[in-house]
Design an enzyme around this catalytic site. Structure first.
Site, PDB file in Angstrom:
ATOM      1  CB  CYS A  98      -2.668   6.464   2.188  1.00 19.11           C
ATOM      2  SG  CYS A  98      -3.902   5.491   3.078  1.00 19.11           S
ATOM      3  CD  GLU A 136      -2.927  -1.260   0.394  1.00 19.53           C
ATOM      4  OE1 GLU A 136      -3.157  -0.263  -0.306  1.00 19.53           O
ATOM      5  OE2 GLU A 136      -3.553  -2.316   0.286  1.00 19.53           O
TER       6      GLU A 136
END
Ligand code: NAP
Length: 516
Positions: free
Chosen positions: A296, A257
């Site tokens: 994020c 990720e």
């Protein structure tokens, strides 16, 4: 000297042998604790988790392991106040922002406890129906999902010390796979404290949960073929992980990720002041300011029809002007600090990198801080940038400024708007705003290939929608390309990563005896 936080590996608390790296309060600048992993016997730590933890977890059924998750939820709930104090001190976040990390984690573990219970008292999962391999059904193939006989190593980012651990640990433990977590150094305290509470409560078998605080040195080297590694962090570190021999030569399964230039897209026809326009403005401001933009999934690029560019700039800027920034202990503060002075420098560098291709549409950088010294605190007010030529401003589609910064970009027509969304080269999430269901559905299908999640906001879901940047355990988290190519959550789909698929070819009698 502040406390040196011990690591928990091989079933015992072990202090590193070095002096330790200090963790700081990013608002007051004071040292809070130190972390160090020097001298740990990592091969022993991994073997203990793999063998003791793995055997004990796999001896249980999915339903029994779901019960362990339920017990973890109780432990975390009982210690919640302490977690909020640590988050305020070490992450510099206001209460609402700490909740995203702490309560988001508890909610996620609770969801997996519920879902896991539905899997029942089995130790492997059936993957589809048996199919005959010849003309007659006397010899068949049954695909199975079986827990991998390895350890799950998590290398996590600084912005979610709580959720980042538990959104991964819940599906791993439910799958019967022991966990070793290495939190980012800057905010390792909260992760370490949560592991400590769960270990002290004695709710998990020995070896099921370990924590290594401090340097990542040697962790990847300790991985063996049936282990898995899940990394969250920057694209640069992700590249190092991907090329490590554990992954490149020993086929350790890895989930990445990484960073992401997420967008929000206002569909054509939404006039300034319309419901869809207002919903976009509200969500952009929320995304820019929650956790000071250190998410994020935060909106980095705002795509609007060219004719509403000026109105959007004004509306977003007006709301940003009302955001108070400073010490999260002061109740009037809406946005706390960045995680560290280093992160503040990184945000300033990012703004410099975008400066030549953008103009500043709103700037709260020089607004006085509440109860915080600008020479000490890692606080920065939100900045809205704009680029009238969205195609030429290449850096806007490339540079992730990990702070309260976003860029407004005008598009000519819908095809152009969607092309700009794709310019992120693969993102975690995009959100669409409009009121025409058919048009929104078409756009959702068009942008889905480059986005892990498409979040569609219409006036009728104004109160019900869960937020552009809010990662719900029911939905996929992860995106293709630049976003790392990972896949987490998405309900029970998350268990895939911790299982191996195998096809058993046998008579129907043998397949029935599998007991699945
Ligand atoms: P980072 O610097 O890449 O660090 C991430 C983790 O990797 C930390 O635990 C770090 O440890 C460790 N690490 C550093 N060098 C390593 C190496 N050579 N080998 C193994 N591990 C190593 O990222 P960050 O600054 O913490 O996080 C910010 C970034 O994460 C942003 O770009 C953000 O977009 C991304 N992010 C993505 C997601 C997502 O789900 N997609 C979620 C959150 C954040 P130390 O801290 O000890 O250096």
């Amino acid at each position: 000297m502040t406390e040196l936080l011990p690591n928990y590996v091989a079933g015992r608390w072990q202090a590193g042998s070095g002096a330790g790296t200090p963790l700081f309060d990013p608002v007051l600048g004071t040292e809070l604790a130190r972390v160090d992993a020097t001298g740990l016997d990592l091969p022993e730590a991994f073997a203990f988790a793999r063998e003791q933890g793995g055997n004990a977890l796999r001896a249980l059924t999915y339903r029994q392991r779901a019960g362990l998750l339920g017990a973890i939820v109780k432990v975390l709930q009982a210690n919640r106040d302490a977690y909020y104090e640590i988050a305020t001190a070490n992450s510099g976040t206001v209460k609402n922002d700490s909740a995203v990390d702490i309560d988001g984690a508890i909610f996620t573990v609770g969801q997996y406890a519920k879902w896991g219970d539905t899997l029942g008292d089995v130790r492997a999962l059936r993957d589809g129906e048996a199919v005959k391999l010849g003309k007659e059904p006397v010899f068949q193939s049954q695909h199975l999902q079986v827990p991998t006989h390895g350890v799950a190593l998590f290398i996590n980012a600084f912005n979610f010390p709580s959720w980042g651990l538990w959104e991964k640990a819940a599906p791993a433990l439910l799958s019967g796979v022991p966990v070793i977590v290495k939190p980012a150094t800057a905010t390792a305290w909260l992760t370490q404290r949560m592991v400590r509470d769960v270990v002290d409560a004695g709710v998990l078998p020995a070896g099921a949960l370990s924590v290594v605080c401090g340097s990542s040195a040697g962790l990847m080297d300790a991985l063996q073929p049936f282990d898995v590694a899940s990394f969250t962090g920057s694209a640069e570190t992700a590249a190092i992980i991907r090329s490590h021999p554990a992954v490149a030569e020993r086929s350790v399964r890895v989930n990445i990720e990484a960073d992401s230039l997420n967008s929000a897209l206002l569909l054509p026809g939404a006039a300034p002041g319309s419901d869809a326009f207002n919903l976009l403005v509200r969500e952009v401001v929320r995304e820019m300011t929650v956790k000071s933009g250190q998410k994020c999934t935060a909106i980095r690029r705002i795509l609007v029809p060219a004719e509403v560019y000026d109105a959007a700039a004004e509306a977003i800027g007006a709301k940003l002007a009302g955001v108070s920034v400073g010490n999260p202990r002061n109740e009037s503060v809406r946005m706390g600090s960045l995680v560290s002075r280093a992160q503040l420098d990184a945000v300033r560098d990012g703004l410099d990198a975008l400066a030549s291709q953008t103009t500043v549409l709103h700037d709260s950088r020089n607004k006085p801080l509440v109860d915080a010294d600008p020479k000490v605190a890692a606080c920065i007010g939100p900045v809205l940038l704009g680029a009238r030529d969205a195609d030429a401003a290449q850096r806007v589609h490339d540079v992730e400024v990990f702070g309260p910064v976003a860029t407004l970009l005008p598009y000519r027509d819908l095809a152009h708007g969607m092309a700009l969304a794709h310019r992120g080269q693969g993102s975690l999430v995009t959100s669409l705003y409009g009121s025409d269901d058919a048009a929104l559905a078409q756009v959702a299908l068009s942008v889905a290939p480059s986005h892990g999640r498409v979040h569609v906001v219409t006036p009728e879901v104004a109160q019900a929608h869960t937020g552009h940047g809010n990662v719900m355990p029911m939905s996929l988290h992860g995106g293709p390309g630049r976003a790392g190519g990972g896949a987490e959550l998405g309900g029970l789909r998350a268990l895939d990563f911790y299982h191996r698929r195998s096809a058993v070819q046998a008579s129907p009698g043998v397949l029935a005896a599998l007991g699945l």
